[in-house]
Design a protein around this motif. Structure first.
Motif, PDB file in Angstrom:
ATOM      1  N   GLY A 128      -8.721  16.220  -2.741  1.00  0.00           N
ATOM      2  CA  GLY A 128      -8.916  14.955  -3.420  1.00  0.00           C
ATOM      3  C   GLY A 128      -7.958  14.755  -4.581  1.00  0.00           C
ATOM      4  N   SER A 129      -7.602  15.835  -5.259  1.00  0.00           N
ATOM      5  CA  SER A 129      -6.680  15.732  -6.399  1.00  0.00           C
ATOM      6  C   SER A 129      -5.294  15.260  -5.953  1.00  0.00           C
ATOM      7  N   ILE A 130      -4.877  15.675  -4.776  1.00  0.00           N
ATOM      8  CA  ILE A 130      -3.587  15.220  -4.250  1.00  0.00           C
ATOM      9  C   ILE A 130      -3.642  13.731  -3.952  1.00  0.00           C
ATOM     10  N   LEU A 131      -4.756  13.287  -3.398  1.00  0.00           N
ATOM     11  CA  LEU A 131      -4.921  11.862  -3.109  1.00  0.00           C
ATOM     12  C   LEU A 131      -4.974  11.034  -4.387  1.00  0.00           C
ATOM     13  N   GLU A 132      -5.576  11.592  -5.439  1.00  0.00           N
ATOM     14  CA  GLU A 132      -5.598  10.890  -6.726  1.00  0.00           C
ATOM     15  C   GLU A 132      -4.179  10.651  -7.227  1.00  0.00           C
ATOM     16  N   LEU A 133      -3.328  11.662  -7.106  1.00  0.00           N
ATOM     17  CA  LEU A 133      -1.932  11.526  -7.547  1.00  0.00           C
ATOM     18  C   LEU A 133      -1.167  10.535  -6.680  1.00  0.00           C
ATOM     19  N   GLU A 134      -1.349  10.604  -5.370  1.00  0.00           N
ATOM     20  CA  GLU A 134      -0.628   9.723  -4.455  1.00  0.00           C
ATOM     21  C   GLU A 134      -1.044   8.259  -4.616  1.00  0.00           C
ATOM     22  N   LEU A 135      -2.347   8.026  -4.795  1.00  0.00           N
ATOM     23  CA  LEU A 135      -2.860   6.660  -4.903  1.00  0.00           C
ATOM     24  C   LEU A 135      -2.825   6.124  -6.326  1.00  0.00           C
ATOM     25  N   LYS A 136      -2.606   7.017  -7.285  1.00  0.00           N
ATOM     26  CA  LYS A 136      -2.581   6.651  -8.710  1.00  0.00           C
ATOM     27  C   LYS A 136      -3.888   5.979  -9.131  1.00  0.00           C
ATOM     28  N   CYS A 137      -4.994   6.654  -8.813  1.00  0.00           N
ATOM     29  CA  CYS A 137      -6.309   6.166  -9.220  1.00  0.00           C
ATOM     30  C   CYS A 137      -7.216   7.363  -9.492  1.00  0.00           C
ATOM     31  N   ASN A 138      -8.375   7.091 -10.059  1.00  0.00           N
ATOM     32  CA  ASN A 138      -9.283   8.176 -10.425  1.00  0.00           C
ATOM     33  C   ASN A 138     -10.111   8.647  -9.219  1.00  0.00           C
ATOM     34  N   TYR A 139     -10.861   9.720  -9.430  1.00  0.00           N
ATOM     35  CA  TYR A 139     -11.606  10.328  -8.330  1.00  0.00           C
ATOM     36  C   TYR A 139     -12.704   9.413  -7.795  1.00  0.00           C
ATOM     37  N   LYS A 140     -13.249   8.548  -8.654  1.00  0.00           N
ATOM     38  CA  LYS A 140     -14.295   7.628  -8.191  1.00  0.00           C
ATOM     39  C   LYS A 140     -13.744   6.641  -7.169  1.00  0.00           C
ATOM     40  N   LYS A 141     -12.564   6.131  -7.426  1.00  0.00           N
ATOM     41  CA  LYS A 141     -11.929   5.194  -6.502  1.00  0.00           C
ATOM     42  C   LYS A 141     -11.566   5.893  -5.195  1.00  0.00           C
ATOM     43  N   VAL A 142     -11.062   7.127  -5.292  1.00  0.00           N
ATOM     44  CA  VAL A 142     -10.733   7.896  -4.093  1.00  0.00           C
ATOM     45  C   VAL A 142     -11.988   8.124  -3.259  1.00  0.00           C
ATOM     46  N   HIS A 143     -13.091   8.462  -3.934  1.00  0.00           N
ATOM     47  CA  HIS A 143     -14.352   8.689  -3.231  1.00  0.00           C
ATOM     48  C   HIS A 143     -14.859   7.402  -2.573  1.00  0.00           C
TER      49      HIS A 143
END
Length: 103
Positions: free
Chosen positions: A27-42
C-alpha cells in the motif's frame, strides 16, 4: 473517469505484476505512485475489490498489500484501449485545428 486515480491504481498493479514480476504490491508504494494518503488508497482498493479486480491482504503492522486478479487484468486492458482511443482522437482533433489555421 478514464484518467482517474481509480484507473491509475489498477495500472500500477498491472505494470508491477507484468513488467517487474511483483505479484503483491504494498500500500505504501501505491500511496507514492498515486500521491494520496492511505485512506484514499483504501477507498480506491475497496472499489476494485467489489468489482473482483484485486485482492487485498493484511500485512503485519496493519499495512495492506494488493494483488491484481485475472479479472483485473482484463479490466485494465479495456481501460487502456479506451485511453488510447481518446488520445488518438485528441491528436487528430489537434492536427485538424492546426491544419485549419495554417491553410
Amino acid at each position: 473517469m478514464l484518467l482517474s486515480k481509480k484507473n491509475k491504481f489498477l495500472k500500477v498493479l498491472f505494470l508491477k505484476h507484468h513488467f517487474l514480476q511483483e505479484k503483491i504490491v504494498k500500500g505504501s508504494i501505491l500511496e507514492l505512485e498515486l500521491k494520496c494518503n492511505y485512506k484514499k488508497v483504501h477507498e480506491i482498493a475497496k472499489y476494485w475489490e467489489v468489482q473482483g479486480c484485486i485482492v487485498s491482504r493484511s500485512e503485519r503492522g496493519g499495512n495492506l498489500e494488493y494483488q491484481i486478479t485475472s479479472l483485473g487484468e482484463l479490466a485494465y486492458e479495456k481501460i487502456s484501449k479506451q485511453e488510447k482511443s481518446i488520445k488518438l482522437f485528441l491528436v487528430i482533433v489537434t492536427f485538424c485545428i492546426c491544419v485549419y489555421f495554417f491553410i
